[in-house]
Design an enzyme around this catalytic site. Structure first.
Site, PDB file in Angstrom:
ATOM      1  N   LYS A  92       0.836  -1.207   0.000  1.00  0.00           N
ATOM      2  CA  LYS A  92       0.000   0.000   0.000  1.00  0.00           C
ATOM      3  C   LYS A  92       0.874   1.263   0.000  1.00  0.00           C
ATOM      4  O   LYS A  92       2.090   1.168   0.029  1.00  0.00           O
ATOM      5  CB  LYS A  92      -0.942  -0.040   1.205  1.00  0.00           C
ATOM      6  CG  LYS A  92      -1.787  -1.331   1.297  1.00  0.00           C
ATOM      7  CD  LYS A  92      -2.842  -1.410   0.218  1.00  0.00           C
ATOM      8  CE  LYS A  92      -3.448  -2.792   0.022  1.00  0.00           C
ATOM      9  NZ  LYS A  92      -4.208  -3.350   1.111  1.00  0.00           N
TER      10      LYS A  92
HETATM   11  C1  LIG Z   1      -5.121  -4.474   1.587  1.00  0.00           C
HETATM   12  C2  LIG Z   1      -6.584  -4.450   1.640  1.00  0.00           C
HETATM   13  C3  LIG Z   1      -7.316  -4.842   2.766  1.00  0.00           C
HETATM   14  C4  LIG Z   1      -6.697  -5.503   3.961  1.00  0.00           C
HETATM   15  O1  LIG Z   1      -5.639  -4.876   4.508  1.00  0.00           O
HETATM   16  P1  LIG Z   1      -4.551  -5.694   5.367  1.00  0.00           P
HETATM   17  O2  LIG Z   1      -3.782  -4.582   6.011  1.00  0.00           O
HETATM   18  O3  LIG Z   1      -3.746  -6.496   4.415  1.00  0.00           O
HETATM   19  O4  LIG Z   1      -5.293  -6.510   6.346  1.00  0.00           O
HETATM   20  C5  LIG Z   1      -8.691  -4.700   2.748  1.00  0.00           C
HETATM   21  N1  LIG Z   1      -9.333  -4.230   1.674  1.00  0.00           N
HETATM   22  C6  LIG Z   1      -8.676  -3.865   0.553  1.00  0.00           C
HETATM   23  C7  LIG Z   1      -9.450  -3.345  -0.609  1.00  0.00           C
HETATM   24  C8  LIG Z   1      -7.284  -3.983   0.491  1.00  0.00           C
HETATM   25  O5  LIG Z   1      -6.647  -3.662  -0.640  1.00  0.00           O
END
Ligand SMILES: *Cc1c(COP(=O)(O)O)cnc(C)c1O
Length: 370
Positions: A183
Site C-alpha cells: 500500500k
Molecule cells: C489491503 C486491503 C485490505 C486488507 O488490509 P490488510 O492490512 O492487508 O489486512 C482490505 N481491503 C482492501 C481493498 C485492500 O486492498
C-alpha cells in the site's frame, strides 16, 4: 537480465530506519506515544476527529463493522470487485455479505445496483475505492441516508485521495486504511479506522484491546490496577515500533501520490489507441493510484508474457464470491456479471513511486509493441 519489476513495493529510507531505532531505544514498544501521534497525523490527513490504529486493515474493517453494531442476522452490501477482507470481516461479525456489481468503466461499486440489494436486514453499505479512485460517495451517502444504514469506506487503496476537494477518510461514517507494504504507506502490517463520531471511535478503541476500557499507559498514569472488560474484543493493537515507521512514511505520502499520478499519465498516453484500455478516471477526483489497472482481451497471454520478461503484473481481483469459501455458502457464478467479465480482462501493471519513466517504457514495450 534486467531486474524484476514488482507491481508495487515499499520504499524505506534512513529517516524511517532512524525513527524505528528511536522507539527501540525508548520505554514503549507497544501502545505508547507513537501510536497516538500516528493516529493524530492520519486523522489530520483524512480531515476527521478520530483515528484508531490497529495491526491490519482487516482488523480495522472488523472494528468498524463491530462498532456499527453489525451482528448475526444482519446484511452488509459490499462490491464484488475487492480484496476478500472487505467481505470476510462481515462474516467475522456473524453477518452476511451481499455482493453488488461494479461499474464497467472504473470497477467501483454501482450505486444503481445497490438499491435492489437492500432489505430490512441491511445494516451498512461498504464502498471500496478500487485502485485508488474514490467511489461516488455522494450517491452512496444519499442511498445510505434514504435507507437509514451506515456507510463504510474501505479506503485501503485510496489514502491521500480526494473527491471534490474532500479528503478520503471524511467521505463515510467510518473509513479504513491499510499499511501493508504494497500500500502507499507501510508499517509492515497495520491499519487504521477513522471517523468523526466519538462514540464509534470509543467502541473501536475498546474492541482493539480485548474490550477493555483503558490501556496500560492510562492505568500507569492514574496509579490504578483496576480495569473493566465491557465488550468481547480482540488483541488488534499495533506497536509503537510500527507507528514510528508509519509517521515517518506519512510525511512522504503527498510526494509519492504525485509521482504515482505522473507515472499513470505516462501509461495513459502510451496506451491511447491501443487494445490496452486503462480504467476511466472521473474529473472531480484526486486519484491515489494504489494500482494501475488496464483491461485487455488477451489478458492471460499478456500476463504470462510479462511475467516471463520479469515484469510483475498481477490480477485484482477474483470476484470475492467466486472463492470456494463463498461458493460453498451458496453464492453462485453469474451474480455480478460486470465484475466477472472484468475479472477475465484486468491486468495490474507495475506502479510505485520508486519507478522511473524508463520502467514505464519497458512495461509499455512488452505490452503493445508486438
Ligand atoms: C489491503 C486491503 C485490505 C486488507 O488490509 P490488510 O492490512 O492487508 O489486512 C482490505 N481491503 C482492501 C481493498 C485492500 O486492498
Amino acid at each position: 537480465m534486467t531486474d524484476y519489476l514488482p507491481y508495487g513495493r515499499h520504499i524505506i529510507d534512513d529517516e524511517d530506519i532512524a525513527a524505528v531505532v528511536g522507539v527501540l531505544k525508548g520505554d514503549w514498544l507497544t501502545t505508547g506515544p507513537s501510536v497516538a501521534l500516528f493516529e493524530e497525523a492520519v486523522a489530520a490527513l483524512a480531515g476527521v476527529e478520530h483515528a484508531v490504529a490497529v495491526n491490519s486493515g482487516t482488523a480495522a474493517l472488523h472494528c468498524a463493522y463491530h462498532a456499527l453494531g453489525i451482528g448475526p442476522g444482519d446484511e452488509v452490501v459490499v462490491p464484488a470487485m475487492t480484496f476478500a477482507a472487505t467481505a470476510n470481516a462481515v462474516c467475522y461479525c456473524g453477518a452476511r455479505p451481499v455482493f453488488v456489481d461494479v461499474l464497467e468503466d472504473n470497477l467501483l461499486i454501482d450505486p444503481d445496483a445497490i438499491e435492489a440489494c437492500i432489505t430490512p436486514k441491511t445494516k451498512a453499505i461498504v464502498g471500496v475505492d478500487y485502485a485508488g479512485h474514490p467511489c461516488d460517495w455522494k450517491a452512496l451517502r444519499s442511498l445510505a441516508d434514504r435507507y437509514g444504514v451506515a456507510l463504510v469506506a474501505d479506503a485501503c487503496h485510496s489514502i491521500g485521495g480526494a473527491l471534490d476537494g474532500e479528503p478520503v477518510g471524511s467521505l463515510a461514517d467510518i473509513s479504513v486504511f491499510s499499511f501493508h507494504p504494497v500500500k502507499h504507506v507501510t508499517t509492515g502490517e497495520g491499519g487504521m479506522a477513522v471517523t468523526d463520531d466519538a462514540a464509534l471511535a470509543a467502541r473501536m478503541r475498546t474492541f482493539r484491546n480485548h474490550g477493555i476500557t483503558s490501556d496500560a499507559a492510562q492505568r500507569e498514569k492514574t496509579h490504578s490496577w483496576y480495569y473493566e472488560m465491557v465488550d468481547l474484543g480482540f488483541n488488534y493493537r499495533i506497536t509503537d515500533i510500527q507507528c514510528a515507521l508509519g509517521i515517518s512514511q506519512l510525511s512522504k505520502l503527498s510526494r509519492w501520490i504525485e509521482k504515482r499520478n505522473e507515472l499513470a499519465k505516462q501509461y495513459d498516453a502510451a496506451f491511447m489507441g491501443t487494445g490496452v484500455v486503462p480504467l476511466l478516471q472521473r474529473g472531480n477526483i484526486q486519484h491515489a493510484y494504489h494500482l494501475y489497472v488496464v483491461r485487455c482481451e488477451n489478458r492471460n497471454d499478456l500476463f504470462v508474457r510479462l511475467r516471463t520478461e520479469g515484469i510483475g503484473v498481477n490480477v485484482h481481483y477474483i470476484p470475492v464470491y467466486l472463492h470456494p469459501y463463498y461458493a460453498e455458502k451458496g453464492y453462485a457464478k453469474g451474480l455480478c456479471p460486470v465484475a466477472e467479465k472484468a475479472y477475465g480482462e484486468v491486468l495490474t501493471l507495475p506502479l510505485w513511486p520508486g519507478m522511473e519513466a524508463a520502467d514505464i517504457e519497458r512495461v509499455v514495450q512488452a505490452l503493445v509493441m508486438i
